[in-house]
Design a protein around this motif. Sequence first.
Motif, PDB file in Angstrom:
ATOM      1  N   GLY A   1     -68.234 -25.496-107.071  1.00 55.83           N
ATOM      2  CA  GLY A   1     -68.978 -25.997-105.912  1.00 55.83           C
ATOM      3  C   GLY A   1     -70.438 -25.611-105.927  1.00 55.83           C
ATOM      4  O   GLY A   1     -71.096 -25.613-104.885  1.00 55.83           O
ATOM      5  N   PHE A   2     -70.972 -25.313-107.120  1.00 58.70           N
ATOM      6  CA  PHE A   2     -72.367 -24.867-107.207  1.00 58.70           C
ATOM      7  C   PHE A   2     -73.343 -26.036-107.147  1.00 58.70           C
ATOM      8  O   PHE A   2     -74.383 -25.955-106.478  1.00 58.70           O
ATOM      9  CB  PHE A   2     -72.573 -24.076-108.506  1.00 58.70           C
ATOM     10  CG  PHE A   2     -73.892 -23.360-108.572  1.00 58.70           C
ATOM     11  CD1 PHE A   2     -73.996 -22.026-108.194  1.00 58.70           C
ATOM     12  CD2 PHE A   2     -75.034 -24.010-109.002  1.00 58.70           C
ATOM     13  CE1 PHE A   2     -75.218 -21.369-108.245  1.00 58.70           C
ATOM     14  CE2 PHE A   2     -76.257 -23.368-109.046  1.00 58.70           C
ATOM     15  CZ  PHE A   2     -76.354 -22.045-108.671  1.00 58.70           C
ATOM     16  N   GLY A   3     -73.037 -27.101-107.858  1.00 60.36           N
ATOM     17  CA  GLY A   3     -73.949 -28.242-107.893  1.00 60.36           C
ATOM     18  C   GLY A   3     -73.205 -29.548-108.049  1.00 60.36           C
ATOM     19  O   GLY A   3     -72.000 -29.575-108.328  1.00 60.36           O
TER      20      GLY A   3
ATOM     21  N   SER B   1     -73.646 -11.906-108.461  1.00 58.08           N
ATOM     22  CA  SER B   1     -73.177 -13.012-109.286  1.00 58.08           C
ATOM     23  C   SER B   1     -71.657 -13.133-109.320  1.00 58.08           C
ATOM     24  O   SER B   1     -71.120 -13.978-110.036  1.00 58.08           O
ATOM     25  CB  SER B   1     -73.703 -12.847-110.722  1.00 58.08           C
ATOM     26  OG  SER B   1     -73.255 -11.632-111.272  1.00 58.08           O
ATOM     27  N   ASP B   2     -70.938 -12.311-108.557  1.00 59.41           N
ATOM     28  CA  ASP B   2     -69.477 -12.389-108.535  1.00 59.41           C
ATOM     29  C   ASP B   2     -69.025 -13.547-107.653  1.00 59.41           C
ATOM     30  O   ASP B   2     -69.522 -13.728-106.526  1.00 59.41           O
ATOM     31  CB  ASP B   2     -68.867 -11.087-108.004  1.00 59.41           C
ATOM     32  CG  ASP B   2     -69.050  -9.933-108.974  1.00 59.41           C
ATOM     33  OD1 ASP B   2     -69.366 -10.212-110.148  1.00 59.41           O
ATOM     34  OD2 ASP B   2     -68.889  -8.777-108.556  1.00 59.41           O
ATOM     35  N   LEU B   3     -68.087 -14.310-108.152  1.00 59.76           N
ATOM     36  CA  LEU B   3     -67.538 -15.424-107.389  1.00 59.76           C
ATOM     37  C   LEU B   3     -66.757 -14.914-106.182  1.00 59.76           C
ATOM     38  O   LEU B   3     -66.122 -13.852-106.236  1.00 59.76           O
ATOM     39  CB  LEU B   3     -66.628 -16.272-108.273  1.00 59.76           C
ATOM     40  CG  LEU B   3     -67.323 -16.990-109.435  1.00 59.76           C
ATOM     41  CD1 LEU B   3     -66.289 -17.545-110.407  1.00 59.76           C
ATOM     42  CD2 LEU B   3     -68.219 -18.104-108.909  1.00 59.76           C
TER      43      LEU B   3
ATOM     44  N   PRO C   1     -70.534 -17.829-114.618  1.00 65.56           N
ATOM     45  CA  PRO C   1     -71.268 -17.979-115.888  1.00 65.56           C
ATOM     46  C   PRO C   1     -72.767 -18.108-115.655  1.00 65.56           C
ATOM     47  O   PRO C   1     -73.224 -18.770-114.727  1.00 65.56           O
ATOM     48  CB  PRO C   1     -70.680 -19.273-116.465  1.00 65.56           C
ATOM     49  CG  PRO C   1     -69.293 -19.348-115.895  1.00 65.56           C
ATOM     50  CD  PRO C   1     -69.412 -18.779-114.513  1.00 65.56           C
ATOM     51  N   GLU C   2     -73.542 -17.451-116.516  1.00 66.14           N
ATOM     52  CA  GLU C   2     -74.992 -17.419-116.345  1.00 66.14           C
ATOM     53  C   GLU C   2     -75.610 -18.817-116.397  1.00 66.14           C
ATOM     54  O   GLU C   2     -76.673 -19.057-115.817  1.00 66.14           O
ATOM     55  CB  GLU C   2     -75.621 -16.544-117.432  1.00 66.14           C
ATOM     56  CG  GLU C   2     -77.116 -16.313-117.254  1.00 66.14           C
ATOM     57  CD  GLU C   2     -77.717 -15.467-118.356  1.00 66.14           C
ATOM     58  OE1 GLU C   2     -78.954 -15.290-118.354  1.00 66.14           O
ATOM     59  OE2 GLU C   2     -76.952 -14.986-119.217  1.00 66.14           O
TER      60      GLU C   2
ATOM     61  N   MET D   1     -71.000 -17.567-104.861  1.00 64.84           N
ATOM     62  CA  MET D   1     -70.986 -16.114-105.054  1.00 64.84           C
ATOM     63  C   MET D   1     -71.106 -15.408-103.712  1.00 64.84           C
ATOM     64  O   MET D   1     -71.661 -15.954-102.758  1.00 64.84           O
ATOM     65  CB  MET D   1     -72.157 -15.686-105.949  1.00 64.84           C
ATOM     66  CG  MET D   1     -72.219 -16.420-107.286  1.00 64.84           C
ATOM     67  SD  MET D   1     -73.053 -18.022-107.154  1.00 64.84           S
ATOM     68  CE  MET D   1     -74.755 -17.489-107.046  1.00 64.84           C
ATOM     69  N   GLY D   2     -70.571 -14.198-103.651  1.00 60.88           N
ATOM     70  CA  GLY D   2     -70.669 -13.409-102.429  1.00 60.88           C
ATOM     71  C   GLY D   2     -71.964 -12.616-102.388  1.00 60.88           C
ATOM     72  O   GLY D   2     -72.826 -12.726-103.269  1.00 60.88           O
TER      73      GLY D   2
END
Length: 469
Positions: free
Chosen positions: A416-418, A97-99, A79-80, A378-379
Amino acid sequence: MNPLLHQTRRHFFSRCGIGVGSMALGSLMARDAALAPKKTHFPAKAKNVIFLFMAGGPSQLELFDHKPLLTKLNGKPIPESYTKGKRFAFMDSSHRSDLLGPKIGFKQHGQCGAWVSDYLPHTAKIVDDLSIVTTCKTDLFNHAPAKFYMNTGSGLFGRPSMGAWVTYGLGSECDDLPGFVVLQSGPRGPRGGAVLWGSGVLPTTYQGVPLRNTGDPIVNLSTPKEISVAQQRQVVDAVRELNLKRLVETGDDEISTRINAYEMAYRMQTSAPELMDTSGESQATLDLYGIKDPKETSFARNCLLARRLVERGVRFVQLYDTNWDHHGGPTENLEKHMPLKCQDIDQASAALVKDLKQRGLLDDTIVIWGGEFGRTPMGEVRESTGRNHHIDAFTMWFAGGGFKGGVTYGQTDEFGFGAVENPVHVHDIHATILHQLGLDHERLSVRSQGLDFRLTGVDPARVVKEVLA
Protein backbone atom coordinates in the motif's frame (compact mmCIF):
# COMPACT_ATOMS: atom_id res chain seq x y z
CA MET A 1 -14.30 75.65 -18.96
CA ASN A 2 -17.50 73.72 -18.44
CA PRO A 3 -17.04 71.55 -15.29
CA LEU A 4 -19.52 68.99 -16.69
CA LEU A 5 -16.92 68.02 -19.29
CA HIS A 6 -14.75 66.68 -16.47
CA GLN A 7 -17.54 64.57 -15.01
CA THR A 8 -17.71 60.91 -15.95
CA ARG A 9 -21.05 59.19 -16.38
CA ARG A 10 -20.31 57.35 -13.13
CA HIS A 11 -19.82 60.65 -11.29
CA PHE A 12 -23.01 62.07 -12.79
CA PHE A 13 -25.18 59.16 -11.79
CA SER A 14 -23.68 58.92 -8.30
CA ARG A 15 -24.43 62.58 -7.62
CA CYS A 16 -27.76 62.77 -9.43
CA GLY A 17 -30.24 64.47 -7.12
CA ILE A 18 -32.99 61.88 -7.53
CA GLY A 19 -30.57 59.00 -7.08
CA VAL A 20 -30.92 57.51 -10.57
CA GLY A 21 -27.51 55.88 -10.28
CA SER A 22 -28.31 54.32 -6.94
CA MET A 23 -31.67 53.09 -8.17
CA ALA A 24 -30.24 51.61 -11.35
CA LEU A 25 -27.39 49.95 -9.54
CA GLY A 26 -29.76 48.78 -6.84
CA SER A 27 -31.97 47.07 -9.39
CA LEU A 28 -28.96 45.31 -10.87
CA MET A 29 -28.06 44.09 -7.40
CA ALA A 30 -31.61 43.25 -6.30
CA ARG A 31 -30.46 39.72 -5.81
CA ASP A 32 -26.74 39.24 -5.20
CA ALA A 33 -25.71 39.17 -8.85
CA ALA A 34 -22.44 37.43 -8.01
CA LEU A 35 -24.30 34.50 -6.47
CA ALA A 36 -27.14 34.32 -8.99
CA PRO A 37 -27.31 30.90 -10.74
CA LYS A 38 -25.06 30.81 -13.79
CA LYS A 39 -24.88 28.78 -16.97
CA THR A 40 -22.49 25.84 -16.94
CA HIS A 41 -19.90 25.14 -19.64
CA PHE A 42 -21.78 21.95 -20.57
CA PRO A 43 -24.71 19.98 -19.11
CA ALA A 44 -24.07 19.13 -15.46
CA LYS A 45 -24.61 15.80 -13.73
CA ALA A 46 -24.68 17.40 -10.27
CA LYS A 47 -25.43 20.76 -8.72
CA ASN A 48 -24.30 20.47 -5.08
CA VAL A 49 -21.26 19.16 -3.19
CA ILE A 50 -20.87 17.91 0.39
CA PHE A 51 -17.22 17.34 1.34
CA LEU A 52 -16.70 15.26 4.51
CA PHE A 53 -13.13 16.27 5.36
CA MET A 54 -11.30 14.05 7.88
CA ALA A 55 -8.66 16.55 9.00
CA GLY A 56 -5.35 14.96 9.92
CA GLY A 57 -5.03 12.19 7.34
CA PRO A 58 -7.01 9.01 8.05
CA SER A 59 -5.09 5.76 7.63
CA GLN A 60 -6.24 4.03 4.47
CA LEU A 61 -4.49 0.85 5.66
CA GLU A 62 -6.85 0.57 8.63
CA LEU A 63 -9.94 1.42 6.58
CA PHE A 64 -10.07 0.58 2.86
CA ASP A 65 -6.76 -0.62 1.38
CA HIS A 66 -6.59 -4.29 2.39
CA LYS A 67 -3.00 -5.60 2.39
CA PRO A 68 -2.66 -9.15 3.79
CA LEU A 69 1.11 -9.17 3.19
CA LEU A 70 1.48 -6.09 5.37
CA THR A 71 -0.09 -8.03 8.24
CA LYS A 72 2.01 -11.11 7.50
CA LEU A 73 5.29 -9.13 7.51
CA ASN A 74 4.45 -6.95 10.50
CA GLY A 75 7.68 -5.80 12.17
CA LYS A 76 9.88 -6.62 9.19
CA PRO A 77 11.78 -3.80 7.44
CA ILE A 78 10.26 -2.51 4.21
CA PRO A 79 12.58 -3.06 1.21
CA GLU A 80 14.77 -0.02 0.65
CA SER A 81 13.56 0.21 -2.94
CA TYR A 82 10.25 1.58 -1.66
CA THR A 83 11.67 4.37 0.48
CA LYS A 84 14.86 5.36 -1.32
CA GLY A 85 14.69 9.03 -2.28
CA LYS A 86 11.35 9.53 -0.54
CA ARG A 87 10.69 12.23 2.03
CA PHE A 88 8.54 11.85 5.14
CA ALA A 89 7.33 14.13 7.91
CA PHE A 90 9.24 13.79 11.21
CA MET A 91 11.90 11.62 9.55
CA ASP A 92 14.67 12.58 11.99
CA SER A 93 12.67 12.05 15.17
CA SER A 94 10.26 9.15 14.81
CA HIS A 95 10.20 7.71 11.31
CA ARG A 96 11.13 4.06 11.01
CA SER A 97 11.27 1.46 8.27
CA ASP A 98 9.52 -1.49 9.97
CA LEU A 99 6.23 -2.51 8.43
CA LEU A 100 3.13 -2.15 10.61
CA GLY A 101 0.24 -4.48 9.94
CA PRO A 102 -3.28 -3.29 10.82
CA LYS A 103 -4.81 -4.81 13.93
CA ILE A 104 -8.31 -4.82 12.48
CA GLY A 105 -10.01 -7.29 10.17
CA PHE A 106 -11.21 -6.63 6.62
CA LYS A 107 -14.16 -8.16 4.79
CA GLN A 108 -15.66 -7.86 1.33
CA HIS A 109 -19.07 -6.20 1.18
CA GLY A 110 -21.92 -5.52 -1.20
CA GLN A 111 -22.49 -6.90 -4.66
CA CYS A 112 -19.26 -5.22 -5.74
CA GLY A 113 -17.16 -7.04 -3.13
CA ALA A 114 -15.36 -3.93 -1.92
CA TRP A 115 -12.91 -4.42 0.95
CA VAL A 116 -13.78 -2.40 4.08
CA SER A 117 -12.36 -2.79 7.57
CA ASP A 118 -14.42 -3.76 10.58
CA TYR A 119 -13.97 -0.21 11.88
CA LEU A 120 -16.59 0.98 9.36
CA PRO A 121 -19.60 -1.39 9.54
CA HIS A 122 -22.09 1.27 8.38
CA THR A 123 -19.96 2.45 5.46
CA ALA A 124 -19.57 -1.20 4.48
CA LYS A 125 -23.34 -1.35 3.87
CA ILE A 126 -23.31 1.42 1.25
CA VAL A 127 -20.30 0.34 -0.85
CA ASP A 128 -22.56 -0.34 -3.83
CA ASP A 129 -23.24 3.42 -3.88
CA LEU A 130 -19.56 4.41 -3.63
CA SER A 131 -16.64 5.00 -5.95
CA ILE A 132 -13.66 4.13 -3.74
CA VAL A 133 -10.36 5.49 -5.10
CA THR A 134 -7.37 3.87 -3.40
CA THR A 135 -4.61 5.60 -5.39
CA CYS A 136 -5.09 9.26 -4.48
CA LYS A 137 -1.84 11.22 -4.56
CA THR A 138 -0.82 14.67 -3.32
CA ASP A 139 2.39 16.73 -3.30
CA LEU A 140 2.74 18.05 0.27
CA PHE A 141 3.17 16.04 3.46
CA ASN A 142 2.69 18.56 6.28
CA HIS A 143 -0.81 19.24 7.52
CA ALA A 144 -1.56 22.89 6.79
CA PRO A 145 0.08 23.00 3.33
CA ALA A 146 -1.51 19.64 2.42
CA LYS A 147 -4.92 20.92 3.51
CA PHE A 148 -4.39 24.01 1.39
CA TYR A 149 -3.49 21.74 -1.51
CA MET A 150 -6.55 19.51 -1.16
CA ASN A 151 -8.83 22.51 -0.78
CA THR A 152 -7.28 25.05 -3.15
CA GLY A 153 -5.01 23.11 -5.49
CA SER A 154 -1.98 24.92 -4.10
CA GLY A 155 0.12 24.86 -0.94
CA LEU A 156 0.34 28.66 -0.93
CA PHE A 157 -1.80 31.20 0.89
CA GLY A 158 -4.21 33.31 -1.07
CA ARG A 159 -5.71 30.78 -3.50
CA PRO A 160 -9.48 30.26 -3.73
CA SER A 161 -10.87 27.14 -2.11
CA MET A 162 -12.80 24.55 -4.09
CA GLY A 163 -16.06 25.73 -2.52
CA ALA A 164 -15.28 29.30 -3.59
CA TRP A 165 -14.49 28.17 -7.15
CA VAL A 166 -17.73 26.19 -7.33
CA THR A 167 -19.91 29.09 -6.14
CA TYR A 168 -17.98 31.43 -8.45
CA GLY A 169 -18.66 29.12 -11.39
CA LEU A 170 -22.25 28.17 -10.60
CA GLY A 171 -23.65 30.81 -8.26
CA SER A 172 -26.18 29.67 -5.66
CA GLU A 173 -29.80 28.58 -5.67
CA CYS A 174 -30.45 29.91 -2.17
CA ASP A 175 -31.49 33.49 -1.39
CA ASP A 176 -31.36 33.29 2.40
CA LEU A 177 -28.17 31.33 3.09
CA PRO A 178 -24.60 31.59 1.76
CA GLY A 179 -23.64 29.59 -1.29
CA PHE A 180 -20.74 27.96 0.60
CA VAL A 181 -21.13 26.82 4.22
CA VAL A 182 -18.59 25.26 6.60
CA LEU A 183 -19.42 23.08 9.64
CA GLN A 184 -16.87 21.79 12.16
CA SER A 185 -16.63 18.98 14.72
CA GLY A 186 -13.87 17.63 16.91
CA PRO A 187 -11.86 19.18 19.75
CA ARG A 188 -10.36 22.00 17.65
CA GLY A 189 -10.45 23.59 14.24
CA PRO A 190 -8.43 22.23 11.30
CA ARG A 191 -4.82 23.31 10.92
CA GLY A 192 -4.72 26.12 8.40
CA GLY A 193 -7.90 27.77 9.63
CA ALA A 194 -10.13 30.05 7.59
CA VAL A 195 -7.89 30.12 4.49
CA LEU A 196 -9.10 26.56 3.84
CA TRP A 197 -12.50 27.97 2.92
CA GLY A 198 -11.31 31.39 1.76
CA SER A 199 -11.96 33.08 -1.57
CA GLY A 200 -8.34 34.02 -2.32
CA VAL A 201 -8.14 36.15 -5.45
CA LEU A 202 -11.90 35.84 -6.00
CA PRO A 203 -14.28 38.39 -4.44
CA THR A 204 -14.96 37.58 -0.79
CA THR A 205 -18.64 36.96 -1.50
CA TYR A 206 -17.54 33.45 -2.55
CA GLN A 207 -15.74 32.51 0.66
CA GLY A 208 -17.14 29.86 2.97
CA VAL A 209 -19.26 30.94 5.94
CA PRO A 210 -18.73 28.87 9.11
CA LEU A 211 -21.92 28.07 11.03
CA ARG A 212 -21.64 27.39 14.75
CA ASN A 213 -23.57 24.59 16.42
CA THR A 214 -24.10 26.46 19.69
CA GLY A 215 -25.38 29.96 20.36
CA ASP A 216 -25.93 32.17 17.34
CA PRO A 217 -25.12 30.24 14.14
CA ILE A 218 -22.99 33.23 13.16
CA VAL A 219 -21.38 35.54 15.70
CA ASN A 220 -23.11 38.96 15.97
CA LEU A 221 -25.95 37.84 13.69
CA SER A 222 -28.77 38.44 16.17
CA THR A 223 -30.28 41.89 16.61
CA PRO A 224 -29.94 43.39 20.12
CA LYS A 225 -33.25 43.21 22.00
CA GLU A 226 -33.52 46.98 22.29
CA ILE A 227 -33.45 47.41 18.48
CA SER A 228 -36.71 46.93 16.58
CA VAL A 229 -36.97 45.30 13.16
CA ALA A 230 -37.91 48.65 11.60
CA GLN A 231 -34.90 50.39 13.18
CA GLN A 232 -32.54 47.70 11.96
CA ARG A 233 -33.96 47.90 8.44
CA GLN A 234 -33.37 51.65 8.47
CA VAL A 235 -29.73 51.16 9.43
CA VAL A 236 -29.18 48.48 6.78
CA ASP A 237 -30.82 50.68 4.12
CA ALA A 238 -28.77 53.73 5.10
CA VAL A 239 -25.50 51.80 5.02
CA ARG A 240 -26.53 50.29 1.70
CA GLU A 241 -27.11 53.74 0.18
CA LEU A 242 -23.73 54.99 1.36
CA ASN A 243 -22.00 51.90 -0.01
CA LEU A 244 -23.87 52.21 -3.32
CA LYS A 245 -22.63 55.77 -3.73
CA ARG A 246 -19.09 54.66 -3.09
CA LEU A 247 -19.47 51.70 -5.45
CA VAL A 248 -20.64 53.94 -8.29
CA GLU A 249 -17.64 56.21 -7.74
CA THR A 250 -14.98 53.50 -7.48
CA GLY A 251 -16.32 50.37 -9.16
CA ASP A 252 -14.68 48.33 -6.38
CA ASP A 253 -16.09 44.76 -6.35
CA GLU A 254 -15.42 44.44 -2.64
CA ILE A 255 -17.96 47.19 -1.94
CA SER A 256 -20.67 45.20 -3.71
CA THR A 257 -19.56 42.20 -1.62
CA ARG A 258 -19.99 44.31 1.53
CA ILE A 259 -23.47 45.41 0.44
CA ASN A 260 -24.51 41.84 -0.27
CA ALA A 261 -23.04 40.67 3.03
CA TYR A 262 -25.26 43.11 4.93
CA GLU A 263 -28.32 41.98 3.00
CA MET A 264 -27.49 38.29 3.42
CA ALA A 265 -26.92 38.75 7.16
CA TYR A 266 -30.29 40.48 7.44
CA ARG A 267 -32.05 37.58 5.71
CA MET A 268 -30.08 35.00 7.67
CA GLN A 269 -31.43 36.29 10.97
CA THR A 270 -34.47 34.19 10.11
CA SER A 271 -33.07 31.48 7.84
CA ALA A 272 -30.02 30.43 9.91
CA PRO A 273 -31.87 29.69 13.19
CA GLU A 274 -34.54 27.82 11.20
CA LEU A 275 -31.84 25.74 9.52
CA MET A 276 -30.16 24.84 12.81
CA ASP A 277 -33.45 23.86 14.48
CA THR A 278 -33.73 20.13 13.82
CA SER A 279 -36.73 19.63 16.11
CA GLY A 280 -38.93 19.02 13.06
CA GLU A 281 -36.89 16.00 11.99
CA SER A 282 -38.44 12.60 12.68
CA GLN A 283 -37.06 10.26 15.32
CA ALA A 284 -36.36 7.78 12.53
CA THR A 285 -34.12 10.34 10.82
CA LEU A 286 -32.27 11.15 14.05
CA ASP A 287 -31.78 7.42 14.67
CA LEU A 288 -30.50 6.94 11.12
CA TYR A 289 -27.71 9.44 11.74
CA GLY A 290 -27.10 8.22 15.29
CA ILE A 291 -28.03 11.55 16.85
CA LYS A 292 -28.85 11.08 20.53
CA ASP A 293 -29.23 14.76 21.44
CA PRO A 294 -30.35 17.02 18.56
CA LYS A 295 -28.79 20.02 20.31
CA GLU A 296 -25.39 18.41 20.86
CA THR A 297 -22.52 19.44 18.59
CA SER A 298 -21.35 16.38 16.67
CA PHE A 299 -20.29 15.18 13.27
CA ALA A 300 -23.59 13.32 13.03
CA ARG A 301 -25.61 16.50 13.54
CA ASN A 302 -23.44 18.29 10.99
CA CYS A 303 -24.21 15.56 8.44
CA LEU A 304 -27.92 16.12 9.03
CA LEU A 305 -27.40 19.87 8.68
CA ALA A 306 -25.52 19.27 5.42
CA ARG A 307 -28.58 17.50 4.02
CA ARG A 308 -30.79 20.37 5.18
CA LEU A 309 -28.44 22.88 3.55
CA VAL A 310 -28.45 21.27 0.11
CA GLU A 311 -32.23 20.92 0.38
CA ARG A 312 -32.32 24.71 0.69
CA GLY A 313 -30.11 25.24 -2.36
CA VAL A 314 -26.70 25.80 -0.74
CA ARG A 315 -24.14 24.93 -3.39
CA PHE A 316 -21.14 23.66 -1.39
CA VAL A 317 -21.08 22.31 2.16
CA GLN A 318 -17.86 21.27 3.85
CA LEU A 319 -17.68 19.35 7.12
CA TYR A 320 -14.34 19.34 8.94
CA ASP A 321 -13.82 16.64 11.57
CA THR A 322 -10.49 16.85 13.42
CA ASN A 323 -8.09 14.51 15.28
CA TRP A 324 -7.30 12.04 12.49
CA ASP A 325 -3.54 12.56 12.90
CA HIS A 326 -2.75 9.11 14.29
CA HIS A 327 1.02 9.18 14.82
CA GLY A 328 0.91 7.24 18.04
CA GLY A 329 0.92 10.07 20.56
CA PRO A 330 -1.07 10.31 23.80
CA THR A 331 -4.23 11.65 22.13
CA GLU A 332 -4.10 10.34 18.54
CA ASN A 333 -3.02 6.73 18.10
CA LEU A 334 -4.20 3.70 16.14
CA GLU A 335 -4.87 1.52 19.17
CA LYS A 336 -7.39 3.61 21.09
CA HIS A 337 -8.29 6.74 19.14
CA MET A 338 -8.66 5.45 15.58
CA PRO A 339 -11.61 3.19 16.55
CA LEU A 340 -13.25 6.08 18.41
CA LYS A 341 -12.91 8.43 15.45
CA CYS A 342 -14.43 5.80 13.20
CA GLN A 343 -17.37 5.47 15.58
CA ASP A 344 -17.82 9.23 15.42
CA ILE A 345 -18.16 9.38 11.64
CA ASP A 346 -19.11 5.95 10.29
CA GLN A 347 -22.85 5.82 10.90
CA ALA A 348 -23.46 9.46 10.03
CA SER A 349 -21.42 9.36 6.79
CA ALA A 350 -23.40 6.33 5.60
CA ALA A 351 -26.67 7.86 6.82
CA LEU A 352 -26.04 11.01 4.79
CA VAL A 353 -25.72 8.98 1.58
CA LYS A 354 -28.82 6.93 2.47
CA ASP A 355 -30.86 9.99 3.44
CA LEU A 356 -29.95 11.90 0.27
CA LYS A 357 -30.76 8.83 -1.81
CA GLN A 358 -34.19 8.21 -0.30
CA ARG A 359 -35.10 11.89 -0.69
CA GLY A 360 -34.05 11.95 -4.35
CA LEU A 361 -31.15 14.31 -3.67
CA LEU A 362 -28.18 12.00 -4.24
CA ASP A 363 -28.40 12.19 -8.03
CA ASP A 364 -27.76 15.94 -7.83
CA THR A 365 -25.31 15.93 -4.92
CA ILE A 366 -21.69 14.76 -4.87
CA VAL A 367 -20.61 13.44 -1.47
CA ILE A 368 -16.82 13.29 -0.92
CA TRP A 369 -15.06 11.55 1.98
CA GLY A 370 -11.33 11.92 2.67
CA GLY A 371 -8.49 13.89 4.22
CA GLU A 372 -5.39 15.76 3.10
CA PHE A 373 -3.20 12.63 2.74
CA GLY A 374 -2.85 9.07 4.06
CA ARG A 375 -0.46 7.13 6.31
CA THR A 376 2.67 5.07 5.71
CA PRO A 377 2.78 1.25 5.73
CA MET A 378 5.59 1.66 8.27
CA GLY A 379 5.02 2.47 11.92
CA GLU A 380 6.57 5.21 14.02
CA VAL A 381 8.78 5.22 17.08
CA ARG A 382 6.28 6.57 19.58
CA GLU A 383 4.85 5.67 22.97
CA SER A 384 1.90 3.99 21.22
CA THR A 385 1.06 2.71 17.74
CA GLY A 386 0.90 5.14 14.85
CA ARG A 387 1.83 5.89 11.26
CA ASN A 388 3.59 8.76 9.52
CA HIS A 389 2.12 11.09 6.88
CA HIS A 390 2.03 9.60 3.39
CA ILE A 391 1.36 11.33 0.05
CA ASP A 392 1.93 8.60 -2.55
CA ALA A 393 -1.28 6.58 -2.06
CA PHE A 394 -4.35 7.17 0.06
CA THR A 395 -8.08 6.51 -0.19
CA MET A 396 -11.07 8.75 -0.79
CA TRP A 397 -14.63 7.84 -1.71
CA PHE A 398 -17.27 9.59 -3.78
CA ALA A 399 -21.01 9.06 -4.02
CA GLY A 400 -23.86 10.53 -6.04
CA GLY A 401 -23.69 13.27 -8.64
CA GLY A 402 -23.01 10.90 -11.53
CA PHE A 403 -20.27 8.85 -9.85
CA LYS A 404 -20.50 5.10 -10.41
CA GLY A 405 -21.54 3.01 -7.45
CA GLY A 406 -19.80 -0.22 -6.52
CA VAL A 407 -16.43 0.77 -7.97
CA THR A 408 -12.98 0.39 -6.40
CA TYR A 409 -10.57 2.28 -8.64
CA GLY A 410 -6.80 2.00 -8.73
CA GLN A 411 -4.41 -0.55 -7.30
CA THR A 412 -1.57 -0.06 -4.85
CA ASP A 413 1.47 -2.28 -4.36
CA GLU A 414 1.58 -5.20 -1.91
CA PHE A 415 2.29 -2.87 1.04
CA GLY A 416 0.00 0.00 0.00
CA PHE A 417 2.97 2.33 -0.44
CA GLY A 418 2.30 3.58 -3.95
CA ALA A 419 0.04 3.19 -6.97
CA VAL A 420 0.84 0.45 -9.46
CA GLU A 421 -2.31 1.12 -11.48
CA ASN A 422 -4.39 4.26 -12.15
CA PRO A 423 -2.88 6.95 -9.87
CA VAL A 424 -5.25 9.87 -9.19
CA HIS A 425 -3.67 13.21 -8.33
CA VAL A 426 -5.46 15.87 -6.29
CA HIS A 427 -5.73 17.98 -9.45
CA ASP A 428 -7.47 15.06 -11.17
CA ILE A 429 -9.96 14.93 -8.30
CA HIS A 430 -10.65 18.65 -8.66
CA ALA A 431 -11.03 18.37 -12.45
CA THR A 432 -13.48 15.48 -12.01
CA ILE A 433 -15.62 17.29 -9.41
CA LEU A 434 -15.83 20.40 -11.60
CA HIS A 435 -16.67 18.26 -14.63
CA GLN A 436 -19.65 16.70 -12.86
CA LEU A 437 -20.87 20.20 -12.03
CA GLY A 438 -20.72 21.17 -15.70
CA LEU A 439 -17.49 23.17 -15.38
CA ASP A 440 -14.37 22.79 -17.50
CA HIS A 441 -11.41 23.07 -15.14
CA GLU A 442 -9.30 24.70 -17.86
CA ARG A 443 -11.92 27.37 -18.59
CA LEU A 444 -12.86 28.16 -14.98
CA SER A 445 -10.26 30.81 -14.19
CA VAL A 446 -9.81 34.34 -12.91
CA ARG A 447 -7.12 36.86 -13.82
CA SER A 448 -5.28 38.54 -10.95
CA GLN A 449 -1.96 40.38 -10.82
CA GLY A 450 -1.29 39.48 -14.44
CA LEU A 451 -1.84 35.75 -13.95
CA ASP A 452 -4.71 33.40 -14.76
CA PHE A 453 -5.56 31.35 -11.68
CA ARG A 454 -7.54 28.12 -11.71
CA LEU A 455 -8.27 25.35 -9.21
CA THR A 456 -6.20 22.75 -11.06
CA GLY A 457 -3.18 25.02 -11.54
CA VAL A 458 -0.94 24.88 -14.60
CA ASP A 459 0.06 21.21 -14.50
CA PRO A 460 -1.90 18.67 -16.57
CA ALA A 461 -5.04 17.31 -14.90
CA ARG A 462 -7.51 14.76 -16.16
CA VAL A 463 -11.14 13.95 -15.55
CA VAL A 464 -11.25 10.43 -14.09
CA LYS A 465 -13.99 9.17 -16.38
CA GLU A 466 -13.58 5.56 -15.22
CA VAL A 467 -15.44 6.38 -11.98
CA LEU A 468 -18.24 8.28 -13.71
CA ALA A 469 -21.54 6.81 -14.84
